[in-house]
Design a protein around this motif. Sequence first.
Motif, mmCIF file in Angstrom:
data_model
loop_
_atom_site.group_PDB
_atom_site.id
_atom_site.type_symbol
_atom_site.label_atom_id
_atom_site.label_comp_id
_atom_site.label_asym_id
_atom_site.label_seq_id
_atom_site.Cartn_x
_atom_site.Cartn_y
_atom_site.Cartn_z
ATOM 1 N N UNK A 218 0.829 -1.214 0.000
ATOM 2 C CA UNK A 218 0.000 0.000 0.000
ATOM 3 C C UNK A 218 0.862 1.264 0.000
ATOM 4 N N UNK A 219 1.949 1.265 0.764
ATOM 5 C CA UNK A 219 2.797 2.447 0.883
ATOM 6 C C UNK A 219 3.568 2.755 -0.398
ATOM 7 N N UNK A 220 3.843 1.745 -1.213
ATOM 8 C CA UNK A 220 4.684 1.944 -2.389
ATOM 9 C C UNK A 220 3.914 1.939 -3.714
ATOM 10 N N UNK A 221 2.618 1.715 -3.659
ATOM 11 C CA UNK A 221 1.846 1.529 -4.883
ATOM 12 C C UNK A 221 1.826 2.774 -5.766
ATOM 13 N N UNK A 222 1.862 3.957 -5.165
ATOM 14 C CA UNK A 222 1.764 5.182 -5.964
ATOM 15 C C UNK A 222 2.904 5.336 -6.958
ATOM 16 N N UNK A 223 4.074 4.845 -6.636
ATOM 17 C CA UNK A 223 5.229 5.006 -7.518
ATOM 18 C C UNK A 223 5.346 3.888 -8.557
ATOM 19 N N UNK A 224 4.396 2.958 -8.554
ATOM 20 C CA UNK A 224 4.463 1.782 -9.424
ATOM 21 C C UNK A 224 3.670 2.011 -10.708
ATOM 22 N N UNK A 225 4.224 1.563 -11.844
ATOM 23 C CA UNK A 225 3.507 1.621 -13.118
ATOM 24 C C UNK A 225 2.641 0.394 -13.334
ATOM 25 N N UNK A 226 3.189 -0.795 -13.090
ATOM 26 C CA UNK A 226 2.480 -2.049 -13.345
ATOM 27 C C UNK A 226 2.725 -3.013 -12.195
ATOM 28 N N UNK A 227 1.668 -3.645 -11.735
ATOM 29 C CA UNK A 227 1.782 -4.715 -10.751
ATOM 30 C C UNK A 227 1.824 -6.044 -11.493
ATOM 31 N N UNK A 228 2.863 -6.836 -11.235
ATOM 32 C CA UNK A 228 2.990 -8.172 -11.819
ATOM 33 C C UNK A 228 2.597 -9.169 -10.732
ATOM 34 N N UNK A 229 1.450 -9.803 -10.928
ATOM 35 C CA UNK A 229 0.952 -10.750 -9.943
ATOM 36 C C UNK A 229 1.275 -12.172 -10.392
ATOM 37 N N UNK A 230 2.002 -12.907 -9.555
ATOM 38 C CA UNK A 230 2.431 -14.264 -9.886
ATOM 39 C C UNK A 230 1.426 -15.269 -9.333
ATOM 40 N N UNK A 231 1.019 -16.201 -10.190
ATOM 41 C CA UNK A 231 0.115 -17.271 -9.797
ATOM 42 C C UNK A 231 0.793 -18.617 -9.987
ATOM 43 N N UNK B 297 10.518 13.073 -22.089
ATOM 44 C CA UNK B 297 10.828 12.430 -20.816
ATOM 45 C C UNK B 297 11.178 10.964 -21.047
ATOM 46 N N UNK B 298 12.275 10.549 -20.511
ATOM 47 C CA UNK B 298 12.597 9.129 -20.477
ATOM 48 C C UNK B 298 12.524 8.690 -19.019
ATOM 49 N N UNK B 299 11.819 7.656 -18.787
ATOM 50 C CA UNK B 299 11.579 7.267 -17.411
ATOM 51 C C UNK B 299 11.772 5.769 -17.241
ATOM 52 N N UNK B 300 12.152 5.383 -16.053
ATOM 53 C CA UNK B 300 12.320 3.981 -15.726
ATOM 54 C C UNK B 300 10.949 3.360 -15.450
ATOM 55 N N UNK B 301 10.682 2.219 -16.062
ATOM 56 C CA UNK B 301 9.451 1.483 -15.811
ATOM 57 C C UNK B 301 9.553 0.839 -14.435
ATOM 58 N N UNK B 302 8.609 1.143 -13.583
ATOM 59 C CA UNK B 302 8.634 0.614 -12.215
ATOM 60 C C UNK B 302 7.540 -0.446 -12.046
ATOM 61 N N UNK B 303 7.993 -1.639 -11.686
ATOM 62 C CA UNK B 303 7.103 -2.772 -11.509
ATOM 63 C C UNK B 303 7.084 -3.193 -10.046
ATOM 64 N N UNK B 304 5.990 -3.783 -9.638
ATOM 65 C CA UNK B 304 5.905 -4.399 -8.314
ATOM 66 C C UNK B 304 5.512 -5.863 -8.498
ATOM 67 N N UNK B 305 6.217 -6.763 -7.829
ATOM 68 C CA UNK B 305 5.943 -8.195 -7.897
ATOM 69 C C UNK B 305 5.187 -8.612 -6.647
ATOM 70 N N UNK B 306 4.000 -9.189 -6.829
ATOM 71 C CA UNK B 306 3.215 -9.670 -5.689
ATOM 72 C C UNK B 306 2.763 -11.102 -5.956
ATOM 73 N N UNK B 307 2.383 -11.785 -4.904
ATOM 74 C CA UNK B 307 1.881 -13.154 -5.031
ATOM 75 C C UNK B 307 1.842 -13.817 -3.669
#
Length: 293
Positions: free
Chosen positions: A20-33, A118-128
């Motif tokens: 929850x605290x870091x979600x604002x800075x994330x572009x895409x959440x990668x959810x592992x199943x 603007x060139x920006x780093x793609x920021x991902x979050x890995x959850x599962x």
Amino acid sequence: MQNTLQWYPGHMAKTRRLIEDNLKMIDVVVEILDARIPFSGRNPSFDDIIKNKPRLLVMNKADLADPLKTNKWIEWYGKRGLKVIPISCATGQGIGKVLSEARGTVREKIERDAEKGRTRTLKLMMVGIPNVGKSSLINRLIGRASTKTGDRPGVTRGKQWLRIKGDAELLDTPGILPPKFEDQASAMRLAYTGAIKDEIINRELLAYSLCEYLRDEYSAELRERYKLKEDISELKGYELLELIGRRRGFVISGGEVDMERAANMVLDELRGCRIGRITLELPEDISGTEPEA
């Protein structure tokens, strides 16, 4: 099974706050199943936490799952607006698509930034949930073993930012299970695959239940693996496990079968894909619950 609260240790509550605290800075959440439990292996609280953030579902361990059933799940999630990629961290299947598909989910945003210079780093979050192979996937993406991996739930514990190929960064998070399971069938499927720690489960009862599922859904594979010539269609789980144990020679004094040893073997052989490529649920098994896109 014992009290469900025992499989929600304190670090899982901390992980929810971390997400929850870091979600604002994330572009895409990668959810592992886990491809063997494509619905039960999702934490429903992720929908509440992630909300409308772009999301990619990565179905790991596809090499262990029934390919026909995997395709049904991909179609089912697709109709609900969720992109699914089947992969195998063990074989490398599909790994190359993960980053490109993640970029594709936010392509318009990337292109708008590029037009503005603007060139920006793609920021991902890995959850599962635990034990789905998040750390193994990260190691595949960055090409080196930089995260701690293991075959036990709960190995990854802390927040880790990692740079991966193609000017992207990824925030890894520890696996997180729901605080409780309203649907005990889902809890059993998680336990079959090892996502819930074996120490808090009666493995014999678990194996009885698993044998009944395999009897109904994968009878040919079960009969072949354990050389069962008998008609098993009417056998109860404990009867089937006893027959398997006897066939394998797990007989102790008095002619009884060592049921604990038989249970451990069946569970281990399911998890190691020695019975066959098994998927433990289908979309039609799920009622009253819909995933949010």
